[in-house]
Scaffold this active site. Structure first.
Site, PDB file in Angstrom:
ATOM      1  N   ASP A 107     -36.240  -1.409  16.893  1.00 61.54           N
ATOM      2  CA  ASP A 107     -37.036  -0.239  17.343  1.00 61.54           C
ATOM      3  C   ASP A 107     -36.670  -0.047  18.874  1.00 61.54           C
ATOM      4  OD1 ASP A 107     -38.555   1.815  18.102  1.00 61.54           O
ATOM      5  OD2 ASP A 107     -40.474   1.148  17.247  1.00 61.54           O
TER       6      ASP A 107
ATOM      7  N   HIS B 183     -31.860  13.177  24.449  1.00 59.96           N
ATOM      8  CA  HIS B 183     -32.227  14.551  24.036  1.00 59.96           C
ATOM      9  C   HIS B 183     -33.089  14.749  22.837  1.00 59.96           C
ATOM     10  CE1 HIS B 183     -28.704  15.685  21.126  1.00 59.96           C
ATOM     11  NE2 HIS B 183     -29.377  14.318  20.847  1.00 59.96           N
TER      12      HIS B 183
END
Length: 356
Positions: A243, A262
């Site tokens: 993660d 983004h």
């Protein structure tokens, strides 16, 4: 003596006559109806029309029989796409491939079929119809529509997740070699591709830099579809699930983050960057590979993607100063922006030395 009949007075042009069209009105109307071009493009891609034209032109009747479509309806969408140079209809009614239509084939190295299917997927289109809500509230409406944020939705809907991974790999394929060629990687060392998907960029980077080894770091479900197991890369890579909000593999020389930042809000980006900073040594470099939005009115693919980010996710495309600010908050400094000759640039960052 002139024996020709006197010409009849000209009738006023009909309101829908092409000669009477207000060009500004036509331009705006074309923009307003552009979603129909997108829908037609998706339909042609889903039906595999371009594949059926690989051996030569065919009529709409043949194409309808091959694709299981209505002949009349298929002819009408192909006629529309031909106005944008996606397919060409000849004077006998046969449809031909064009350079754009070639990219809709599924069996060529330059295929963009999966990218087109991703860009036109319902999971992007439905939130876009609620753009006004996103603009008013400053939040994506995706979770309201689908009952979960974007990436959680993908993880619980295997078909959607697989389509996203295929589409993103297809989008990246045209950029990866340009990115790998644009940056001077160290002669030796380790590269970690953080959130690297199927490993396209890492693979191209290792292929161009034989002294490097690599780690592909992503969710376990994504890693199972990786593309690194090829003879030229044997023994130079590994995959690690994890993660990136909490940690990344430590001690690498270069950390890649391609089209990752983004997807996320500024606060979430800082979390990702801090996790990377914690794993970096003083000499490590972080390469954020994303669109870098120009400040003027210049057209740029990132300006379109920026609106997609606000509808489907809570991310955004950023300019150079935006990256500088994020890096500063995460204990990094912006070194330079490296153009790649593609839609994305490399935004290079280095660790800021801790204050004594």
């Amino acid at each position: 003596m002139d024996h020709t009949a006197p010409s009849a007075p000209s009738a006023p042009s009909a309101p829908d006559s092409l000669s009477a069209i207000d060009p500004l009105a036509a331009h705006l109307t074309d923009y307003a109806l552009s979603y129909l071009h997108s829908a037609a493009l998706r339909t042609a891609a889903r039906l595999g029309v371009a594949d059926h034209l690989a051996d030569g032109p065919r009529g709409a009747d043949e194409l309808a029989a091959l694709t299981g479509a209505s002949e009349g309806h298929l002819r009408r969408i192909l006629r529309l796409l031909a106005t944008r140079d996606v397919f060409h209809e000849d004077d006998k009614g046969a449809f031909h491939l064009t350079p754009l239509a070639e990219r809709l084939r599924s069996d060529t190295p330059s295929s963009l079929r999966e990218a087109v299917l991703l860009a036109t997927d319902e999971s992007f289109v439905r939130p876009a119809t609620r753009l006004e809500d996103a603009v008013r509230t400053g939040r994506s409406v995706f979770d309201e529509i689908y009952g979960a944020p974007f990436f959680e939705y993908l993880s619980r809907e295997p078909g959607a997740g697989e389509a996203f991974d295929r589409g993103m790999a297809n989008v990246s394929a045209g950029e990866d070699d340009a990115v790998a060629a644009a940056y001077s990687f160290p002669a030796k060392g380790t590269v970690v591709d953080v959130g690297g998907g199927r490993g396209g960029l890492l693979g191209r980077t290792l292929a161009r830099n034989p002294g490097l080894t690599g780690v592909l770091y992503d969710r376990d479900a994504v890693l199972r579809g990786h593309s690194l197991d090829v003879p030229e890369l044997t023994g130079r890579w590994e995959v690690r699930p994890g993660d990136f909000f909490t940690s990344v593999p430590a001690g690498a020389d270069v950390y890649l983050l391609k089209r990752i930042l983004h997807d996320w809000s500024d606060e979430e980006c800082v979390r990702i960057l801090r996790a990377c900073r914690a794993g970096m040594s003083a000499d490590s470099r972080l390469l954020a590979v994303d669109c870098v939005i120009p400040q003027d009115n210049t057209p740029h693919p990132g300006k379109v993607l920026d609106v997609l980010m606000m509808t489907a996710l809570n991310g955004r495309e950023r300019g150079e100063e935006d990256f500088r600010r994020l890096f500063t908050e995460a204990g990094l400094r912006l070194v330079r922006v490296v153009p790649t000759g593609s839609a994305v640039s490399i935004v290079e960052a280095a660790p800021v030395a801790p204050v004594a």
